[in-house]
Structures are given as structure tokens and as C-alpha cells.
Design an enzyme around this catalytic site. Structure first.
Site, PDB file in Angstrom:
ATOM      1  CG  ASP A 181      28.305 -42.654   5.901  1.00  0.00           C
ATOM      2  OD1 ASP A 181      28.043 -41.475   5.595  1.00  0.00           O
ATOM      3  OD2 ASP A 181      29.193 -43.322   5.341  1.00  0.00           O
ATOM      4  CD  GLU A 238      24.898 -39.780   3.701  1.00  0.00           C
ATOM      5  OE1 GLU A 238      25.473 -38.855   3.110  1.00  0.00           O
ATOM      6  OE2 GLU A 238      25.452 -40.875   3.914  1.00  0.00           O
TER       7      GLU A 238
END
Length: 667
Positions: A348, A401
Site C-alpha cells: 500500500d 500500489e
């Protein structure tokens, strides 16, 4: 509601584990260890390698572990708290007495240890720390394998050695594969809101075992290749969706214990499905029981708040220059793959780690030693992380990401890349959503939005994503982004999904969007499964299921995703009609798949498209079929290429292309 579930998901209601009166799952019976527990200890070598960030199984030493000393069974406790004046273990086993079990520090890195006889599995505990300033701190164990269910914040003892895996076939096969040449179609899922029991008991949550049984049934209808799970690491606040982690080494107790989670992974593997976890090494929350100011000083975070805090998020940033912190994170990634057989980690907020000024204004950040905004320590961390994980676990994935134009995110570390397996293609996502929201009349002026991603396809190894971030915070669900009347919305979405599945790159779709959920996603309720009583929603689900089957069946759809070899435009410039035609191919040149996608409500009675070779073109999918919610326009099952030059090709085929229609052929 339960009857609706049976009709729409067509899975048997799971038996699940027996519940206690309080709604918590009763601990399942455990197998006895085959041998007596060995003594666990933290040596000088452990301390050295930990400080150098190369102790790749330090999770077996730090935390709480069953141990035997002088013939007595108990648990060995170890915690890194280099600034602490003193540390004690407090818990159910000593009446939470801060004076009962003081720990000792006999190493240079600041690890405190204590063996406590008589401690049993499932007992709650914390570390009681006296800070340099004399403040009393009550901290959860950063390396705990299990945690008290929220709102409680204690850690719980747990033995990781009594689960028997049955996924040898999957693990052996995975290690032999080049994942970049394999089909990857990911179902992004949040367990707590995918489906709920019709009761308020335990918030209606399915246990890991309940979810395992139901999701495996659902994946028979919807053959995704992987499930990506949000919010598995322990976190205190449901509304954070699991992105505010306090227990990096503990599967959340909301749905059961660590062996229940292993059951889920094992069952998915037995069904031939991979498991990916969201992983959050970018930041952590300020909760008093968590990592923030762990021993009364900057321990896990940067000491300088200009480096150690995210102003917008109100969270702390890991100190990637500190050996023990890097070891904590790298070892955690290894831990999930070693102990839970996880097949990949979706990392993330990578951009927030790479840029020192991410989300910060002038005066809120500190430049690196060269005066730039790149976090040199985070760059080194990623190279170290990906080299270790992918080197140790062949066939596994590390997914970034990353939302900027940072170069070589998926490039080899030896070539100064970051070493990730894949990168989320956020650029494609934004262009796709912007285009699909347009009234069809204006699409001709934005035709490039759907072709631009192929111009840079060779830059990285991409995953095309329509994730949870696209269906929250008033962004609307995928269905409600579509223009037009209800029937047009569904036709638009069928066309959009076909374009996505045909485009180069691996795929990810968030749960509920496969059947056109109308409401935005909320973690507080289950998906709108009742929608599947409506033929349009059911038709969309069937359509996406057939796209998934097509995708996995033909190597031309996935084998050559990177670069330009596996994707060929037939006509990328039919701007006035807003029609795109392209085909996918593999290294054999056989079973190529041709897509023709119409993004306007205009029917083309005799649409002609160029084709690269003579012979037969067999219709595989027609989005206007009534079973998908279409009007039933017919396209011939087999078309023979004519020697009519078109679209720069020597041959062509002609057929009736329905409004918002998609025709997929094999040749």
C-alpha cells in the site's frame, strides 16, 4: 435474506465453527506438538543480525513463543524497546502485576527477554514499559501472533506449530511458474462486508472458515484466479478498512484465530486459487497501545516529525534507515508467506514512501543529503525487501500500489529498479473511469483516454485495477458511474469490462462490481446480493464470469502482457464511431482473440473490421445476448475473412455490431 443468499450465490450455508454465548468462536481443538518444545532464547548473534536488518526469521524469537526451561513449560517473551528504563510482562497469568515479571536486556540492540513458566495458549498479555521520562506505557506486542478482539487491545499467546497444511500441490506448482506469463485475475475482497450472517451477534461477521466455504463456492461461478484480502493484519478501527495496523504479525481476531485463517488460505489453495494480502509498510497509527513512541521515544518512526509523520493522515512513518525497523518489516513480509503460505503482497501507498514531500507543504519535509525529495532509505528498503521475498519464495508476487511516474518500479534491482513483480496501473484506471463516465456523445473527443495506456505498456509490468478506492467517498459504484438510463448503464459496463479484460495487463476488480452493485461500498454492511434477483444484475454477473473463463482459457489473453508483442490494435482511431478493435496473441500465434467494442448507443448494421489473416473467425462472446441483459442481437457464429483490405489489414469481416455491443472472436 438467507433465502436470497442461497439463490444468488448458490453455495451451501457453511456450518462454521461453534459459537459461544458471547458470539465469539470457541477455540478449536489443537494437535499436540510431536516433540517437546525447545528452549527459545535471544542470542548475541540474533541481536547482531537483527540490528543489521538481515535476521529473516526473527519473528521466531521476538514476541511470545512456547518454550521449555529447566523442565518447565511456559512462554518466552522478547521485545525490542531500546530506550526503555524497564520492561515487564503483564497478563492474565500474573494478575496484570507490573512487578511480577520484569524483563532483562543483555544485548546491544535493546531487546528485553523473559521466560515465564506456566503460561498457557490464548492468555492475554501486554508489555509494561517505563519510558526514559518515567512515563508508564502499556503496549501490545509488535510481534504477537494473535490479539484480543477489538475494542480490547491486549495481545494473546498462540502456538503456530499445530496446523497441518494440505496445499503441497499448489505450493509446488507455484514455485515452478513464471507469474508474469500466467493468468492473474484478482477478486479484491473485504471479509467483514462480503457477506454477513443475518444476526447482530459478533457484528454478523463470517469467520475465516465460514468465508472460506462460501468464497470457494462462489469462485466456481466466478473463476477469478486470486483473492486479494483487505484488512487482515490486526487493526483497532473497522472504518480504517485495515490500513491502520497495530498488529503486523497477527491475523485480525474479528474472524477467528491464526489457524482459522490458515484454513482459509489452505482451502483456497486446494481449489486452485491464490491469496494476496494488502500490506501496509508506509505508516502506522498513533494508538496508545501500538507502535507509536513504543518505548517512550521514537522507536519505529523517524524521530524528526518532518520525516516521521503524515500531516494529512495523522499517522507515523516508519524509519527505513534503522536496521531493526527494516528487519521488522522485511521479516513480516517473509512471515506471511512462510507461516501462512500467502502468494503475494499488495504494498500500500508506495509513493508516500518514495517521496519525502508526499502530502506535505514547504517547510513540512526534510530533503535528502543531495537536496532532493527522494527517500533514499525507502528506496534501499524496497530493493532489499523484494530481493529477499521473491528470492526466497519463487512464484510469489510483490505488487506496488504506486501512482506516480517513478521509473523501474518493476525493474530488476540489478538494473536500479525497485524489484516489484507488478505495479497497479493507476493511470489506466483514471483514464478508463473518466471515459466511461462521459455521455457517449462526448466520447469521440476523448478517444485517446482508452488508447493511451498501451503507449507506455512496456514501461512496467502492470495490473489494471478497479479497486475499492474507486467505489467509495461519493465516487459512486462502477454501475452508477455509467451514463444513460438503467439498461444503458448495464450495457456500458458490459462493454467497459470487456475492454478491461481484453487489454494488456493483469486484472483486479473489487467485490460487488462484478454484478453491478448500485450503492457505494461500506464496511458496515454486506454486499447487495439481493440485486441478483434482477435479470440485469444477474446478466452482468454472467457476462463477467464468462469473461473470466475466456481470460483463463486462452494464453493469448495473458502470456505476453508486458510490452507490445501480445497486443495489436486493429483500429485505435475510429474516433467518430467510438469503436475500438484489437486482438491478443501468444507466442504460438494460435487461438488469437479479437475484440470489437462499441462505446455508443448506435447500432452499426454492417460494421467492417480489418483482420490479420484469412480463414474462419469464431464468435465466442456477444454482449447483447439476452442472457447477459442485452436485446438479443444476433451475430453469426462463424465468419469467413474476405479479401477486402480494411484498417490497414489485407482481410476483413463484416457483421452487425449492437449498441454498446461487444463481439469477441477466436481466430
Amino acid at each position: 435474506m438467507e433465502e436470497t443468499r442461497k439463490k444468488t450465490v448458490t453455495a451451501k450455508k457453511p456450518t462454521g465453527a461453534k459459537k459461544t454465548a458471547a458470539g465469539k468462536k470457541a477455540p478449536t481443538a489443537k494437535k499436540s506438538a510431536s516433540t517437546k518444545k525447545q528452549k527459545v532464547f535471544f542470542s548475541k548473534d540474533d541481536a547482531y543480525y537483527f540490528g543489521q536488518s538481515v535476521h529473516y526469521d526473527v519473528y521466531k524469537k521476538l514476541g511470545a513463543h512456547p518454550s521449555t526451561e529447566d523442565g518447565q513449560d511456559g512462554y518466552f517473551f522478547a521485545v525490542w524497546a531500546p530506550h526503555a528504563k524497564s520492561v515487564s510482562v503483564i497478563g492474565e497469568f500474573n494478575g496484570w502485576d507490573t512487578e511480577a515479571d520484569h524483563m532483562e536486556m543483555e544485548n546491544e540492540v535493546g531487546v528485553w527477554t523473559r521466560f515465564i513458566p506456566g503460561v498457557k495458549e490464548y492468555q492475554m498479555y501486554k508489555f509494561f514499559i517505563i519510558s526514559p521520562a518515567g512515563e508508564a506505557l502499556y503496549k501490545s506486542d509488535p510481534y504477537a501472533n494473535y490479539a484480543e478482539e477489538r475494542p480490547g487491545t491486549a495481545s494473546k499467546t498462540f502456538d503456530l506449530d499445530h496446523f497441518t497444511w494440505k496445499d503441497d500441490r499448489w505450493m509446488t506448482s507455484r514455485a515452478k511458474k513464471d507469474i508474469k506469463k500466467e493468468p492473474v485475475a484478482i477478486y479484491e475482497c473485504h471479509i467483514g462486508s462480503w457477506m454477513k450472517h443475518p444476526t447482530e451477534e459478533n457484528d454478523g461477521f463470517y469467520s475465516y472458515r465460514d468465508f472460506a466455504d462460501r468464497i470457494c463456492e462462489y469462485l466456481k461461478e466466478m473463476p477469478y484466479t486470486h483473492v486479494e484480502l483487505m484488512g487482515i493484519a490486526e487493526h483497532p478501527f473497522d472504518g480504517s478498512w485495515g490500513y491502520q495496523v497495530t498488529g503486523y504479525y497477527a491475523p485480525t481476531s474479528r474472524y477467528g484465530d491464526p489457524d482459522d485463517f490458515r484454513y482459509l488460505v489452505n482451502k483456497l489453495h486446494e481449489q486452485g486459487k491464490g491469496v494476496i494480502l494488502d500490506w501496509v509498510p508506509a505508516h502506522f497509527p498513533r494508538d496508545a497501545h501500538g507502535l507509536a513512541s513504543f518505548d517512550g521515544a521514537a522507536c519505529y518512526e523517524y524521530a524528526d516529525p518532518k520525516k516521521g509523520e503524515h500531516p494529512d493522515w495523522g499517522t507515523k512513518i516508519f524509519d527505513y534507515g534503522k536496521g531493526e525497523v527494516k528487519n521488522f518489516l522485511i521479516d513480516n513480509a517473509i512471515f506471511w508467506m512462510q507461516e501462512y503460505h500467502i502468494d503475494g503482497l499488495r504494498v500500500d501507498a508506495v509513493a508516500s514512501m518514495l517521496y519525502l514531500d508526499y502530502g506535505k507543504k514547504d517547510g513540512q519535509w526534510v530533503a535528502n543529503k543531495y537536496g532532493g525529495n527522494k527517500n533514499l532509505e525507502a528506496i534501499e528498503f524496497f530493493k532489499h525487501l523484494n530481493s529477499c521475498v521473491l528470492g526466497k519464495f519463487p512464484g510469489a508476487m510483490m505488487i506496488a500500489e504506486e501512482s506516480t511516474a517513478w521509473p523501474k518500479v518493476t525493474g530488476a534491482v540489478e538494473d536500479d529498479g525497485l524489484g516489484f513483480s507488478f505495479k497497479w496501473n493507476m493511470g489506466w484506471m483514471h483514464d478508463f473511469c473518466d471515459y466511461m463516465k462521459l455521455d457517449p456523445y462526448f466520447r469521440k473527443d476523448n478517444h485517446y483516454k482508452m488508447t493511451f495506456a498501451m503507449s507506455y505498456n512496456a514501461a512496467e509490468d502492470y495490473i489494471l485495477v478497479l479497486s475499492h478506492d474507486e467505489v467509495v467517498h461519493l465516487k459512486c459504484s462502477m454501475l452508477c458511474k455509467m451514463p444513460g438510463y438503467t439498461v444503458d448503464k448495464f450495457a456500458n459496463l458490459r462493454a467497459g469490462y470487456a475492454f478491461m479484460m481484453g487489454h494488456a495487463g493483469k486484472k483486479l476488480l473489487f467485490m460487488g462490481q462484478e454484478f453491478g452493485q448500485e450503492r457505494e461500498w461500506s464496511e458496515t454492511r454486506e454486499l447487495d446480493w439481493f440485486s441478483l434477483e434482477d435479470p440485469l444484475h444477474k446478466g452482468l454477473q454472467l457476462w463477467f464470469g464468462d469473461l473470466l473463463r475466456l481470460y483463463s482459457k486462452y494464453p493469448s489473453m495473458y502470456e505476453l502482457d508486458s510490452g507490445f508483442d501480445g497486443f495489436r490494435w486493429i483500429n485505435a482511431d475510429d474516433t467518430e464511431k467510438s469503436i475500438y478493435s484489437f486482438y491478443r496473441k501468444d507466442h504460438t500465434g494460435k487461438n488469437n482473440i479479437l475484440f470489437v467494442v462499441n462505446f455508443t448507443p448506435m447500432e452499426r448494421w454492417d460494421y467492417r473490421v480489418g483482420v490479420p489473416s484469412e480463414g474462419k473467425y469464431t464468435l465466442l462472446l456477444n454482449s447483447d445476448d439476452t442472457k447477459y441483459g442485452g436485446n438479443g442481437s444476433e451475430i453469426a457464429k462463424t465468419l469467413k475473412a474476405e479479401a477486402v483490405p480494411w484498417d490497414g489489414q489485407q482481410y476483413s469481416i463484416g457483421f452487425k455490431l449492437p449498441p454498446f455491443g461487444v463481439a469477441v472472436f477466436k481466430f
